[in-house]
Write a protein that holds these residues in place. Sequence first.
Motif, PDB file in Angstrom:
ATOM      1  N   ASN A 199       0.009  -1.068  -0.275  1.00  6.74           N
ATOM      2  CA  ASN A 199      -0.166   0.269   0.382  1.00  6.74           C
ATOM      3  C   ASN A 199       0.648   0.600  -0.392  1.00  6.74           C
ATOM      4  O   ASN A 199       0.124   1.991   0.175  1.00  6.74           O
ATOM      5  CB  ASN A 199      -1.075   0.033   1.019  1.00  6.74           C
ATOM      6  N   ASN A 200       1.971   0.725   0.317  1.00  5.15           N
ATOM      7  CA  ASN A 200       2.937   2.429   0.438  1.00  5.15           C
ATOM      8  C   ASN A 200       3.183   3.106  -0.929  1.00  5.15           C
ATOM      9  O   ASN A 200       3.839   4.516  -0.935  1.00  5.15           O
ATOM     10  CB  ASN A 200       4.401   1.785   0.229  1.00  5.15           C
ATOM     11  N   PHE A 201       2.791   2.524  -2.426  1.00  7.05           N
ATOM     12  CA  PHE A 201       3.196   3.879  -3.572  1.00  7.05           C
ATOM     13  C   PHE A 201       4.247   4.703  -3.633  1.00  7.05           C
ATOM     14  O   PHE A 201       4.003   5.917  -3.585  1.00  7.05           O
ATOM     15  CB  PHE A 201       2.200   4.400  -3.173  1.00  7.05           C
ATOM     16  N   CYS A 202       5.493   4.114  -2.936  1.00  4.68           N
ATOM     17  CA  CYS A 202       6.839   4.525  -3.281  1.00  4.68           C
ATOM     18  C   CYS A 202       6.427   5.783  -4.484  1.00  4.68           C
ATOM     19  O   CYS A 202       6.729   4.339  -5.337  1.00  4.68           O
ATOM     20  CB  CYS A 202       7.847   3.981  -2.969  1.00  4.68           C
ATOM     21  N   SER A 203       6.811   6.542  -5.125  1.00  2.80           N
ATOM     22  CA  SER A 203       6.988   6.844  -6.037  1.00  2.80           C
ATOM     23  C   SER A 203       7.995   6.013  -7.171  1.00  2.80           C
ATOM     24  O   SER A 203       6.967   6.926  -8.677  1.00  2.80           O
ATOM     25  CB  SER A 203       6.847   8.402  -6.813  1.00  2.80           C
ATOM     26  N   TYR A 204       8.716   5.656  -7.018  1.00  2.00           N
ATOM     27  CA  TYR A 204       9.598   4.872  -8.305  1.00  2.00           C
ATOM     28  C   TYR A 204       8.607   3.410  -8.685  1.00  2.00           C
ATOM     29  O   TYR A 204       9.852   3.072  -8.996  1.00  2.00           O
ATOM     30  CB  TYR A 204      10.553   5.202  -8.256  1.00  2.00           C
ATOM     31  N   CYS A 205       8.380   3.099  -7.591  1.00  2.00           N
ATOM     32  CA  CYS A 205       8.133   1.738  -7.446  1.00  2.00           C
ATOM     33  C   CYS A 205       6.266   1.105  -7.939  1.00  2.00           C
ATOM     34  O   CYS A 205       5.190   1.537  -8.536  1.00  2.00           O
ATOM     35  CB  CYS A 205       7.834   1.144  -6.754  1.00  2.00           C
ATOM     36  N   ILE A 206       6.999   0.086  -9.636  1.00  7.20           N
ATOM     37  CA  ILE A 206       5.657  -0.966  -9.207  1.00  7.20           C
ATOM     38  C   ILE A 206       4.959  -1.779  -9.078  1.00  7.20           C
ATOM     39  O   ILE A 206       4.060  -1.916  -9.299  1.00  7.20           O
ATOM     40  CB  ILE A 206       5.919  -1.086 -11.019  1.00  7.20           C
TER      41      ILE A 206
HETATM   42 FE1  SF4 Z   1       5.874  -1.221  -1.446  1.00  6.21          FE
HETATM   43 FE2  SF4 Z   1       7.468  -0.502  -3.414  1.00  6.21          FE
HETATM   44 FE3  SF4 Z   1       7.601   0.931  -1.593  1.00  6.21          FE
HETATM   45 FE4  SF4 Z   1       8.454  -1.640  -1.254  1.00  6.21          FE
HETATM   46  S1  SF4 Z   1       9.486   0.321  -2.509  1.00  6.21           S
HETATM   47  S2  SF4 Z   1       7.252  -0.146   0.007  1.00  6.21           S
HETATM   48  S3  SF4 Z   1       6.805  -2.247  -2.750  1.00  6.21           S
HETATM   49  S4  SF4 Z   1       5.964   0.874  -2.951  1.00  6.21           S
END
Ligand code: SF4
Length: 480
Positions: A199-206
């Motif tokens: 659920n974190n939606f780090c802005s680079y991550c798919i």
């Molecule tokens: Fe989730 Fe990707 Fe962020 Fe890890 S890096 S917490 S998988 S959005």
Amino acid sequence: MKIKMENKKETLTAVEEQKRQQQFIEKARIYVREKSEELGRPLYACTTTFGCQMNARDSEKLDGILEAVGYIKTDKEDEADFVIYNTCTVRENANQRVYGRLGYLGSMKKKKPHMMIALCGCMMQEAHVVEKLKKSYRFVDLIFGTHNIFKFPELLCYAMESDRMIIDVWKDTDQIVEDLPVDRKYKFKSGVNIMFGCNNFCSYCIVPYVRGRERSRNPKDIVREIEHLVADGVVEVMLLGQNVNSYGKNLEEPMTFAQLLKEIEKIEGLKRIRFMTSHPKDLSDELIEVMAESKKICPHLHLPLQSGSSRVLKEMNRRYTKESYLALVDRIREKLPDISLTTDIIVGFPGETEEDFLETMDVVGKVGYDSAFTFIYSKRSGTPAAAKEDQVPEEVVKDRFDRLLAQVQEIARERSSRFEGTVQEVLVESVNDQDASLVTGRMGNNLLVHFPGDASMIGTFKQIHLDVCKGFYYMGTPAE
Ligand code: SF4
Ligand code: SAH
Ligand code: F3S
């Protein structure tokens, strides 16, 4: 194309679904038997896994099902009658590898027309990938995604009955189906999913887009699975989730990750507990406390930093700062002085300046990681960061990457050697690849040591004297 069931919501319960899939296993067995009689030899299946430990665990499920329907496992793609790629899309180079190998598979299939080719995993959750496969890789027999892997027996049957490409990719699911066959790679250790999605939606991550929303497994199911694994010879488990520290928040009866660990600790016969990944923003003092008291949790934390610049971290949507990360490391080291810390770092996030990069180098120097995975930022379409205009030029990124890698390796080498001359308990994992008179064991802190031994020791614990550190591993001798 025969079926396409996007966004399908399930109506069967997990147990009913599991029974249904068992019936498809029986059905597929008949096909495999008939084909094998026709060819006058057994049928072989080859699974290739790309990506993270979660994918590796999924592949064990694929292998379990392939074995249950009668295929014999092989590592050699060119002797296989069924080839499946469990794909990853976290960085572009993972995708390129899949396309490259598919080209070769296509030419193999021309010579061996009955060969079946299946693709699954994270890459298949992206619409543009499936479009490309439909257009340019018509020879693929079966495509499915991450949410319906438990339907593999059923999809396998469809693919066996049809000469057209079968595609079944779901947008999401709330189902967790347990108890299908699993073929574990190691007898003595195993990954265990404790949650799915992110659920974190780090802005680079798919990952949140291809693995769906965060779902925690019921603690009773997790404990039961581990008990079964232990009864089957497993002594070490790796609890898997994209952010294990937020385990349990969406359960009917919420529970923390630390509480789950305490339950798992009680399982008799289980010797070692590992977990990954820990998101720094959710790592609680309760967890540090539980780790400090535990006899089984290994002294190792994988704590991805991503960047040392608070400004970049904000842009990445990581929800911690350089200062709060360093303060967390201090709190961990205070209670767990011997712990090994490892990390992931991205270089070249859009807009990263030299100053930002030097902040990352500063954190690396201050923390002193035992090892670090360093990645060049890869633009993933559909993520917020991909839309940013200030992408960092390639040569600048390469230069920063080289400088970071040199620093990470120098520190890791120094850190790794700190146990030289001590005796450590290791779990013997394998016979050494290069020298058959040696075996390789893993310490609690995840470092490897090679020492004299034989295959009979695999899966047992030994006390080993660490004679000399060779950079990132040790050479040792039995201490008894
Ligand atoms: Fe989730 Fe990707 Fe962020 Fe890890 S890096 S917490 S998988 S959005
Ligand atoms: N859930 C874990 C990470 C899973 S992906 C966590 O939050 O820590 C594993 C690693 O791949 C990440 O930690 C990150 O360093 C890297 N990664 C993810 N997306 C990336 C991208 N677009 N480019 C480069 N590296 C990426
Ligand atoms: Fe890759 Fe999917 Fe894991 S994108 S890193 S295999 S969750």
